[in-house]
Motif scaffolding. Structure first.
Motif, short mmCIF file in Angstrom:
data_model
loop_
_atom_site.label_atom_id
_atom_site.label_comp_id
_atom_site.label_asym_id
_atom_site.label_seq_id
_atom_site.Cartn_x
_atom_site.Cartn_y
_atom_site.Cartn_z
N ARG A 64 29.56 13.13 2.68
CA ARG A 64 28.44 14.07 2.83
C ARG A 64 28.14 14.83 1.54
N GLY A 65 29.20 15.17 0.82
CA GLY A 65 29.00 15.91 -0.43
C GLY A 65 28.64 14.98 -1.58
N LEU A 66 29.29 13.80 -1.61
CA LEU A 66 29.02 12.86 -2.71
C LEU A 66 27.56 12.41 -2.72
N ILE A 67 27.04 12.21 -1.51
CA ILE A 67 25.68 11.70 -1.37
C ILE A 67 24.67 12.52 -2.18
N THR A 68 24.82 13.84 -2.13
CA THR A 68 23.82 14.67 -2.79
C THR A 68 23.97 14.66 -4.31
N SER A 95 12.06 5.62 0.10
CA SER A 95 13.23 6.50 0.03
C SER A 95 14.50 5.65 -0.11
N ASP A 96 15.41 6.12 -0.95
CA ASP A 96 16.68 5.43 -1.09
C ASP A 96 17.74 5.99 -0.16
N ILE A 97 17.66 7.30 0.08
CA ILE A 97 18.63 7.92 0.98
C ILE A 97 17.82 8.72 2.00
N VAL A 98 18.05 8.46 3.26
CA VAL A 98 17.36 9.24 4.30
C VAL A 98 18.43 9.96 5.12
N PHE A 99 18.39 11.29 5.07
CA PHE A 99 19.37 12.08 5.82
C PHE A 99 18.91 12.25 7.25
N GLY A 100 19.82 12.06 8.18
CA GLY A 100 19.53 12.44 9.56
C GLY A 100 19.90 13.90 9.73
N ILE A 101 18.95 14.69 10.21
CA ILE A 101 19.21 16.12 10.40
C ILE A 101 19.14 16.41 11.89
N ARG A 102 20.17 17.03 12.44
CA ARG A 102 20.16 17.29 13.87
C ARG A 102 19.26 18.48 14.21
N ASN A 103 18.54 18.35 15.31
CA ASN A 103 17.60 19.40 15.68
C ASN A 103 18.27 20.69 16.08
N ALA A 131 29.23 22.81 -3.44
CA ALA A 131 29.01 21.43 -3.04
C ALA A 131 27.73 21.41 -2.22
N GLY A 132 26.75 20.69 -2.72
CA GLY A 132 25.47 20.70 -2.01
C GLY A 132 25.46 19.73 -0.86
N ILE A 133 25.80 20.20 0.34
CA ILE A 133 25.56 19.29 1.45
C ILE A 133 24.30 19.75 2.16
N ASP A 176 26.99 12.24 9.33
CA ASP A 176 27.04 10.96 8.64
C ASP A 176 26.11 9.95 9.29
N TYR A 177 24.97 10.43 9.77
CA TYR A 177 23.93 9.55 10.30
C TYR A 177 22.87 9.49 9.23
N ARG A 178 22.85 8.40 8.48
CA ARG A 178 21.87 8.34 7.40
C ARG A 178 21.62 6.90 6.98
N LEU A 179 20.51 6.76 6.29
CA LEU A 179 20.17 5.44 5.75
C LEU A 179 20.43 5.45 4.25
N MET A 180 20.97 4.34 3.76
CA MET A 180 21.12 4.17 2.32
C MET A 180 20.54 2.83 1.91
N SER A 181 19.78 2.83 0.84
CA SER A 181 19.30 1.57 0.29
C SER A 181 20.46 0.89 -0.41
N ARG A 182 20.27 -0.39 -0.75
CA ARG A 182 21.38 -1.10 -1.39
C ARG A 182 21.80 -0.42 -2.69
N ARG A 183 20.80 -0.02 -3.48
CA ARG A 183 21.21 0.53 -4.79
C ARG A 183 21.90 1.89 -4.65
N SER A 184 21.50 2.69 -3.66
CA SER A 184 22.19 3.97 -3.51
C SER A 184 23.59 3.75 -2.94
N ALA A 185 23.73 2.74 -2.08
CA ALA A 185 25.07 2.42 -1.56
C ALA A 185 25.98 1.93 -2.67
#
Ligand code: UDP
Ligand code: MG
Length: 316
Positions: free
Chosen positions: A188-192, A124-132, A157-159, A165-174
């Motif tokens: 949050r919106g740009l990411i998607t 995965s290049d982007i991993v979203f943290g989703i709150r329970n 805007a697809g958020i 803003d708890y998420r992982l980004m790979s180097r290329r997605s960053a």
């Protein structure tokens, strides 16, 4: 096999009570990840001081001198959470294989970090943290947040709901994110809109243990408004629809009045006259206000000002 270098990006604004405690917890987590050969020992915790006015930077600086896993970037001014995140990502991107952004108060459960890494390892290049759930939020914050996510979806805007803003980004997605040069930042919106392979990791939210929330109502409103206006011209379109509707109504009234006049019923229409003056005054003011929002933003963007200025940076 070379292990991946992980950078934790931690935005801090007046967090003198929090940083050392969070550092201790994160350090032991990082150590265990290194021991378990999940991440490289070159991995770092990067604290971004968002122009704090308390002892935040001197604490970061001290930690940097005593712990080689700590790096710090100090913004010369308070630019807000989103910009602090961006600055941290920009500072880390060429050193890190993966970047995880997390609030320094560690309200977001750090035990999700190994799961972020597991998903990254799987590609995965982007991993979203989703709150329970939102149990730790007050009534006001919880409901405004829910309404806000609905509104954002409405304006297109697809958020990802309940992702902060708890998420992982790979180097290329960053790197891809850093290509967005707009200064009105709503990560949050740009990411998607980046694309790439994404994944979700669920985590619990805790109460803040030290200090108080740095997100004032004012900052929350600004974030909300930035999100909406940076993603859509929906408000402008609303004005257009409103205008068309009002136009239609006035045509009906005109026809009605014409027949009245034709039948000889002259109306001493003070009330309607007065009402329409107020009504149109209101419509016009609202429209001008909304247009002003966008014109203001065009003005700000056209300046191409730097988003932040780094005062000090420990990364060599
Ligand atoms: N923060 C920041 N700049 C600001 C406001 C907040 O860097 O202008 C940081 C803050 O230090 C924290 C994170 O953003 O690490 C989230 O803020 P906070 O915990 O106060 O927000 P809440 O969790 O109450 O929404
Ligand atoms: Mg918090």
């Amino acid at each position: 096999m070379e292990k991946d270098v992980l950078y934790l990006v931690l935005p801090c604004y007046n967090e003198e009570e929090t940083i050392e405690i969070s550092h201790r917890k994160l350090r032991s987590l990082m150590d265990s990840l290194v021991d378990r050969k999940i991440i490289s020992s070159e991995s770092k915790m990067l604290f971004v001081d968002d122009g704090s006015s308390d002892k935040t930077w001197s604490i970061i600086d001290k930690l940097h001198r005593t712990d080689d896993m700590v790096e710090g970037v100090k913004l010369a001014q308070n630019r807000g959470h989103q910009v602090a995140l961006y600055a941290g990502i920009e500072a880390a991107v060429e050193k890190a294989d993966a970047i995880i952004t997390i609030d320094v108060d560690l309200q977001q459960d750090i035990n999700a970090i190994p799961r972020f890494m597991a998903s990254y390892e799987k590609g995965s290049d982007i991993v979203f943290g989703i709150r329970n759930d939102r149990q730790t939020d007050g009534f006001f914050k919880k409901h405004t947040a829910l309404i806000y996510y609905k509104l954002m979806r409405m304006v297109g805007a697809g958020i990802v709901p309940n992702s902060a803003d708890y998420r992982l980004m790979s180097r290329r997605s960053a790197r891809a994110l850093l290509q967005y040069k707009e200064s009105n930042l709503f990560i949050r919106g740009l990411i998607t809109t980046l694309g790439f392979k994404t994944d979700k990791v669920y985590f619990d939210v805790h109460e803040r243990e030290q200090g108080s929330s740095k997100y004032t109502i004012h900052k929350m409103l600004k974030l909300a408004l930035d999100g909406i206006t940076s993603f859509s011209i929906f408000p402008i379109r609303c004005v257009l629809y409103l205008g068309l509707m009002v136009l239609l109504v006035s045509i009906c009234v005109m026809i009605h009045d014409f027949f009245d006049w034709y039948n000889g019923n002259t109306v001493d229409g003070w009330a309607s006259l007065e009402l329409s003056i107020w009504f149109f005054g209101g419509v016009q003011l609202v429209s001008i206000g909304i247009i002003g929002e966008y014109v203001g933003r065009i003005y700000m963007e056209s300046k191409r000002r730097p988003r932040y200025i780094i005062e000090e940076n420990t990364i060599k």
